[in-house]
Design a protein around this motif. Sequence first.
Motif, short mmCIF file in Angstrom:
data_model
loop_
_atom_site.label_atom_id
_atom_site.label_comp_id
_atom_site.label_asym_id
_atom_site.label_seq_id
_atom_site.Cartn_x
_atom_site.Cartn_y
_atom_site.Cartn_z
N GLY A 128 0.79 -1.22 0.00
CA GLY A 128 0.00 0.00 0.00
C GLY A 128 0.82 1.27 0.00
O GLY A 128 1.89 1.34 -0.61
N ALA A 129 0.34 2.26 0.74
CA ALA A 129 0.91 3.60 0.70
C ALA A 129 2.28 3.69 1.36
O ALA A 129 2.99 4.68 1.17
N GLY A 130 2.66 2.69 2.13
CA GLY A 130 3.94 2.73 2.82
C GLY A 130 5.06 2.01 2.10
O GLY A 130 6.18 1.92 2.63
N SER A 131 4.79 1.51 0.91
CA SER A 131 5.78 0.68 0.22
C SER A 131 7.04 1.45 -0.15
O SER A 131 8.10 0.86 -0.34
N ASN A 132 6.96 2.79 -0.27
CA ASN A 132 8.16 3.57 -0.56
C ASN A 132 8.55 4.50 0.59
O ASN A 132 9.28 5.46 0.39
N PHE A 133 8.05 4.22 1.79
CA PHE A 133 8.47 4.93 3.00
C PHE A 133 9.39 4.00 3.80
O PHE A 133 8.92 3.00 4.37
N PRO A 134 10.67 4.27 3.93
CA PRO A 134 11.51 3.42 4.78
C PRO A 134 11.03 3.39 6.23
O PRO A 134 11.07 2.35 6.88
N SER A 135 10.58 4.55 6.72
CA SER A 135 10.10 4.63 8.11
C SER A 135 8.84 5.49 8.13
O SER A 135 8.81 6.58 7.55
N PHE A 136 7.80 4.99 8.79
CA PHE A 136 6.56 5.75 8.85
C PHE A 136 5.71 5.30 10.03
O PHE A 136 5.93 4.22 10.61
N LEU A 137 4.75 6.13 10.37
CA LEU A 137 3.74 5.80 11.36
C LEU A 137 2.41 5.74 10.65
O LEU A 137 2.02 6.68 9.96
N GLY A 138 1.71 4.61 10.79
CA GLY A 138 0.36 4.48 10.26
C GLY A 138 -0.63 4.70 11.38
O GLY A 138 -0.55 4.03 12.42
N VAL A 139 -1.55 5.63 11.21
CA VAL A 139 -2.55 5.96 12.23
C VAL A 139 -3.93 5.68 11.67
O VAL A 139 -4.28 6.18 10.59
N PHE A 140 -4.71 4.91 12.41
CA PHE A 140 -6.03 4.48 11.93
C PHE A 140 -7.10 4.98 12.89
O PHE A 140 -7.10 4.65 14.08
#
Length: 321
Positions: A128-140
């Motif tokens: 999904g949307a994080g496939s090109n983010f080495p580091s991220f926070l997903g907030v749901f």
Amino acid sequence: MTSPLVAGVDLGGTNISAVVLGPGDAILGADRRPTPRRAGPDEVPATIAASVHAAIATAGCDPRDVVAVGIGCPGQVDRAAGTIGNATILPDLPDAFPLAEVVSSHLSRPVLIDNDVRLAVAAELQAGAGSNFPSFLGVFLGTGVGAGLVLDGRLWHGRGNAGEFGYMVGEMDGRECVCGRRGCVEAYCGRAAMEREARARAADGRTTALFDMMVFSDRDRLTSSVWVQAVAADDSLAVSLVTEAQRALGAGLASVANLLDLDGFILGGGLATQLGEPFLAGVKEEMLARVLAGRPPEIRMTALADLSGSVGAAMLAREAV
């Protein structure tokens, strides 16, 4: 020989969503139905099983090809034991409830469980949307607020409870949270907390059409779709509470950005995805006003929309294949 298929379920406080996942992470079938409320402990497992059967029927595949099921669960999840507990959005389930075992008895298939948001973030990382983010926070944002942290391409578990972004304190002695403390991000951004505040302000005489819209929509609570309708109608109370949610969420994300200097943030969950890009824009504005000088992190909506959790759960089920 036909490739084995897997099913995934997102167990939420409002809805139960199931998907059948095929090769290449293709979604072959899906189902959604309301989460039982005020029911006996077997009602939730039975509804999960019914949703899986419906998703398989929608996929049009041979049911025997669906060989395992994953479930993303709220609360405290013991993946090894297959139990869940302290799920405040599912008050009728006792602590240490053997969800995996009970659902498996309904479906006659192996069932694995894990934290719902952790699985949703894993799905965004992989497909999904994080496939090109080495580091991220997903907030749901849903009934409550959950999050998962990815560092250098790997989901960060900490000592088991990493990612509890919803319980970060954004305002000392602020609004009361379901956890018993005050000022948590969830107290401003969680749908259940927003409804409690809306009811309190309406009881104090604040004019609003929120609850008329709820009744007209045949809902017994302020679902995400009701909030969307009210904001579109420029209901002053709804707009005010959504604005407060944007401010609290943006401030919380800025604090995380200042601490970890992440590549980005991903917003998901029923409330965020239905409010859409205007909501995201407001959150971004609040975040950027508080991020230290330098290269600000990107913020985007989930690519899997409201299926992140069920897709992540299906990916978990592959471990049983």
